[in-house]
Design a protein around this motif. Sequence first.
Motif, PDB file in Angstrom:
ATOM      1  N   ASN A  28      52.767  11.008 -36.932  1.00  0.00           N
ATOM      2  CA  ASN A  28      51.914   9.875 -36.571  1.00  0.00           C
ATOM      3  C   ASN A  28      52.265   8.646 -37.406  1.00  0.00           C
ATOM      4  OD1 ASN A  28      49.891   8.143 -35.747  1.00  0.00           O
ATOM      5  ND2 ASN A  28      48.206   9.504 -36.251  1.00  0.00           N
ATOM      6  N   ARG A  29      52.367   8.810 -38.727  1.00  0.00           N
ATOM      7  CA  ARG A  29      52.641   7.669 -39.597  1.00  0.00           C
ATOM      8  C   ARG A  29      54.039   7.107 -39.381  1.00  0.00           C
ATOM      9  NH1 ARG A  29      48.766  10.181 -42.202  1.00  0.00           N
ATOM     10  NH2 ARG A  29      47.418   9.167 -43.748  1.00  0.00           N
ATOM     11  N   ALA A  30      55.025   7.987 -39.280  1.00  0.00           N
ATOM     12  CA  ALA A  30      56.387   7.511 -39.036  1.00  0.00           C
ATOM     13  C   ALA A  30      56.457   6.782 -37.699  1.00  0.00           C
ATOM     14  CB  ALA A  30      57.375   8.679 -39.058  1.00  0.00           C
ATOM     15  N   GLY A  31      55.748   7.321 -36.699  1.00  0.00           N
ATOM     16  CA  GLY A  31      55.687   6.649 -35.410  1.00  0.00           C
ATOM     17  C   GLY A  31      55.001   5.300 -35.506  1.00  0.00           C
ATOM     18  N   ARG A  32      54.008   5.207 -36.384  1.00  0.00           N
ATOM     19  CA  ARG A  32      53.317   3.927 -36.569  1.00  0.00           C
ATOM     20  C   ARG A  32      54.230   2.893 -37.232  1.00  0.00           C
ATOM     21  NH1 ARG A  32      48.367   5.341 -39.238  1.00  0.00           N
ATOM     22  NH2 ARG A  32      47.389   5.760 -37.223  1.00  0.00           N
ATOM     23  N   GLN A  33      55.185   3.355 -38.048  1.00  0.00           N
ATOM     24  CA  GLN A  33      56.155   2.431 -38.639  1.00  0.00           C
ATOM     25  C   GLN A  33      56.999   1.776 -37.540  1.00  0.00           C
ATOM     26  OE1 GLN A  33      54.718   2.158 -41.405  1.00  0.00           O
ATOM     27  NE2 GLN A  33      56.168   2.779 -42.988  1.00  0.00           N
ATOM     28  N   ARG A  34      57.308   2.520 -36.491  1.00  0.00           N
ATOM     29  CA  ARG A  34      58.022   1.916 -35.359  1.00  0.00           C
ATOM     30  C   ARG A  34      57.221   0.762 -34.796  1.00  0.00           C
ATOM     31  NH1 ARG A  34      58.953   7.411 -31.880  1.00  0.00           N
ATOM     32  NH2 ARG A  34      56.679   7.291 -32.022  1.00  0.00           N
ATOM     33  N   MET A  35      55.927   1.020 -34.575  1.00  0.00           N
ATOM     34  CA  MET A  35      55.058  -0.016 -34.039  1.00  0.00           C
ATOM     35  C   MET A  35      55.002  -1.225 -34.957  1.00  0.00           C
ATOM     36  SD  MET A  35      51.824  -1.416 -34.650  1.00  0.00           S
ATOM     37  CE  MET A  35      50.804  -0.164 -35.429  1.00  0.00           C
ATOM     38  N   LEU A  36      54.855  -0.986 -36.260  1.00  0.00           N
ATOM     39  CA  LEU A  36      54.719  -2.089 -37.204  1.00  0.00           C
ATOM     40  C   LEU A  36      55.981  -2.943 -37.281  1.00  0.00           C
ATOM     41  CD1 LEU A  36      52.767  -0.241 -40.031  1.00  0.00           C
ATOM     42  CD2 LEU A  36      51.867  -2.031 -38.523  1.00  0.00           C
ATOM     43  N   SER A  37      57.138  -2.335 -37.063  1.00  0.00           N
ATOM     44  CA  SER A  37      58.379  -3.127 -37.050  1.00  0.00           C
ATOM     45  C   SER A  37      58.313  -4.212 -35.989  1.00  0.00           C
ATOM     46  CB  SER A  37      59.589  -2.216 -36.807  1.00  0.00           C
ATOM     47  OG  SER A  37      59.657  -1.781 -35.451  1.00  0.00           O
ATOM     48  N   GLN A  38      57.714  -3.891 -34.858  1.00  0.00           N
ATOM     49  CA  GLN A  38      57.611  -4.829 -33.740  1.00  0.00           C
ATOM     50  C   GLN A  38      56.395  -5.752 -33.897  1.00  0.00           C
ATOM     51  OE1 GLN A  38      60.391  -4.300 -31.237  1.00  0.00           O
ATOM     52  NE2 GLN A  38      60.750  -3.450 -33.272  1.00  0.00           N
ATOM     53  N   ARG A  39      55.305  -5.203 -34.402  1.00  0.00           N
ATOM     54  CA  ARG A  39      54.088  -6.002 -34.583  1.00  0.00           C
ATOM     55  C   ARG A  39      54.307  -7.096 -35.626  1.00  0.00           C
ATOM     56  NH1 ARG A  39      48.509  -4.930 -37.236  1.00  0.00           N
ATOM     57  NH2 ARG A  39      47.026  -5.849 -35.771  1.00  0.00           N
ATOM     58  N   CYS A  40      55.043  -6.775 -36.679  1.00  0.00           N
ATOM     59  CA  CYS A  40      55.365  -7.792 -37.686  1.00  0.00           C
ATOM     60  C   CYS A  40      56.138  -8.953 -37.064  1.00  0.00           C
ATOM     61  CB  CYS A  40      56.191  -7.173 -38.817  1.00  0.00           C
ATOM     62  SG  CYS A  40      55.253  -6.167 -39.985  1.00  0.00           S
ATOM     63  N   ALA A  41      57.131  -8.622 -36.245  1.00  0.00           N
ATOM     64  CA  ALA A  41      57.916  -9.675 -35.593  1.00  0.00           C
ATOM     65  C   ALA A  41      57.045 -10.499 -34.663  1.00  0.00           C
ATOM     66  CB  ALA A  41      59.088  -9.056 -34.834  1.00  0.00           C
ATOM     67  N   LYS A  42      56.179  -9.834 -33.915  1.00  0.00           N
ATOM     68  CA  LYS A  42      55.264 -10.544 -33.009  1.00  0.00           C
ATOM     69  C   LYS A  42      54.403 -11.530 -33.780  1.00  0.00           C
ATOM     70  CE  LYS A  42      51.257  -8.828 -31.948  1.00  0.00           C
ATOM     71  NZ  LYS A  42      50.161  -7.976 -31.402  1.00  0.00           N
ATOM     72  N   ALA A  43      53.777 -11.064 -34.851  1.00  0.00           N
ATOM     73  CA  ALA A  43      52.893 -11.926 -35.637  1.00  0.00           C
ATOM     74  C   ALA A  43      53.673 -13.069 -36.273  1.00  0.00           C
ATOM     75  CB  ALA A  43      52.180 -11.100 -36.700  1.00  0.00           C
ATOM     76  N   TRP A  44      54.877 -12.785 -36.769  1.00  0.00           N
ATOM     77  CA  TRP A  44      55.710 -13.816 -37.382  1.00  0.00           C
ATOM     78  C   TRP A  44      56.046 -14.905 -36.369  1.00  0.00           C
ATOM     79  CZ3 TRP A  44      60.695 -15.848 -36.982  1.00  0.00           C
ATOM     80  CH2 TRP A  44      61.178 -16.541 -38.099  1.00  0.00           C
ATOM     81  N   LEU A  45      56.401 -14.498 -35.157  1.00  0.00           N
ATOM     82  CA  LEU A  45      56.729 -15.478 -34.109  1.00  0.00           C
ATOM     83  C   LEU A  45      55.517 -16.336 -33.754  1.00  0.00           C
ATOM     84  CD1 LEU A  45      58.881 -13.165 -31.817  1.00  0.00           C
ATOM     85  CD2 LEU A  45      59.718 -15.167 -33.063  1.00  0.00           C
ATOM     86  N   LEU A  46      54.350 -15.725 -33.656  1.00  0.00           N
ATOM     87  CA  LEU A  46      53.133 -16.488 -33.371  1.00  0.00           C
ATOM     88  C   LEU A  46      52.875 -17.510 -34.476  1.00  0.00           C
ATOM     89  CD1 LEU A  46      50.823 -13.557 -32.199  1.00  0.00           C
ATOM     90  CD2 LEU A  46      51.696 -15.400 -30.739  1.00  0.00           C
ATOM     91  N   LEU A  47      53.095 -17.095 -35.701  1.00  0.00           N
ATOM     92  CA  LEU A  47      52.890 -17.982 -36.845  1.00  0.00           C
ATOM     93  C   LEU A  47      53.879 -19.141 -36.819  1.00  0.00           C
ATOM     94  CD1 LEU A  47      51.077 -18.126 -39.371  1.00  0.00           C
ATOM     95  CD2 LEU A  47      52.871 -16.872 -40.601  1.00  0.00           C
ATOM     96  N   VAL A  48      55.136 -18.841 -36.550  1.00  0.00           N
ATOM     97  CA  VAL A  48      56.185 -19.866 -36.502  1.00  0.00           C
ATOM     98  C   VAL A  48      55.882 -20.905 -35.431  1.00  0.00           C
ATOM     99  CG1 VAL A  48      58.601 -20.251 -35.830  1.00  0.00           C
ATOM    100  CG2 VAL A  48      58.035 -18.458 -37.475  1.00  0.00           C
ATOM    101  N   ASP A  49      55.382 -20.443 -34.276  1.00  0.00           N
ATOM    102  CA  ASP A  49      55.138 -21.351 -33.154  1.00  0.00           C
ATOM    103  C   ASP A  49      53.738 -21.953 -33.180  1.00  0.00           C
ATOM    104  OD1 ASP A  49      56.782 -22.375 -31.079  1.00  0.00           O
ATOM    105  OD2 ASP A  49      55.469 -21.460 -29.590  1.00  0.00           O
TER     106      ASP A  49
END
Length: 264
Positions: A39-60
């Motif tokens: 579960n946790r390792a799988g959640r790291q996959r999600m966080l890799s993408q969620r971090c990028a999503k949030a970063w892009l929202l912040l940049v724009d």
Amino acid sequence: MKRREFLIAAGLLPAARAFAAPAAAGAAPAGLSLQAAINRAGRQRMLSQRCAKAWLLLVDGVVPDRARSILDQSVRLFDQQMADLKGTQPNDEVRAAWGLLDQDWSRYRPLLLDPRGDVKAVWAGSEAVLAAAQKLTVAYERAAGSSAGRLINLSGRQRMLSQRMAKAYLFHQMGINPGPAREMLDTAMKEFAKAHDELKTAPQNTAQIKSELGLVEQQWFFFQNALGMQAGDRKKGMSDVATTSERILEQMDAVVSLYEKIAG
């Protein structure tokens, strides 16, 4: 980490409810079961993408306060889960996969701290961390060697796909790697729909799991609409995708937690 603790740490519960969390919430566990590690390792996959999503929202400049909160909380949760997983390494395959993920995260993490950074480097970093987290998740699943472990992995991957779709949409809207971003979005949408159909027919499903998957289906309807909408206001479209991707993430996390529970 229980689902409630994850939602608090990931910013999916309001602050008022977060104050009601037990004092021990977020503390590293003494040891994880293999099901919890999947579960946790799988959640790291999600966080890799969620971090990028949030970063892009912040940049724009799209919902910047919320984006900053999601990014900060996601980075903290990733760090915490790396520490959790370090204590559960049953074989050489897991140890090697954890080490690779740690290296890729150490390169990706600093990029997320600078909103003026290289957008294409964030793309590459998020892909590298996703690939490494996938290897670690599969290694834990192999170590567990059970059909229940596969369901935790598969449902956990749906969490990742929810954030991958949002990330791809944002990259496309910002005109960065638009061709690959469009292909990424289309592929992720197909994969999500196919995996959802598989999860619905799993013989291990309880009545509660079936009910939660029904709620996922409702959120999937709204999320698809947001992803397909050609809004006249580009930032409104991006904001809608950000919101709906968080809602389906929360609902999918409920499903993963239930699969982990029945596996235990």
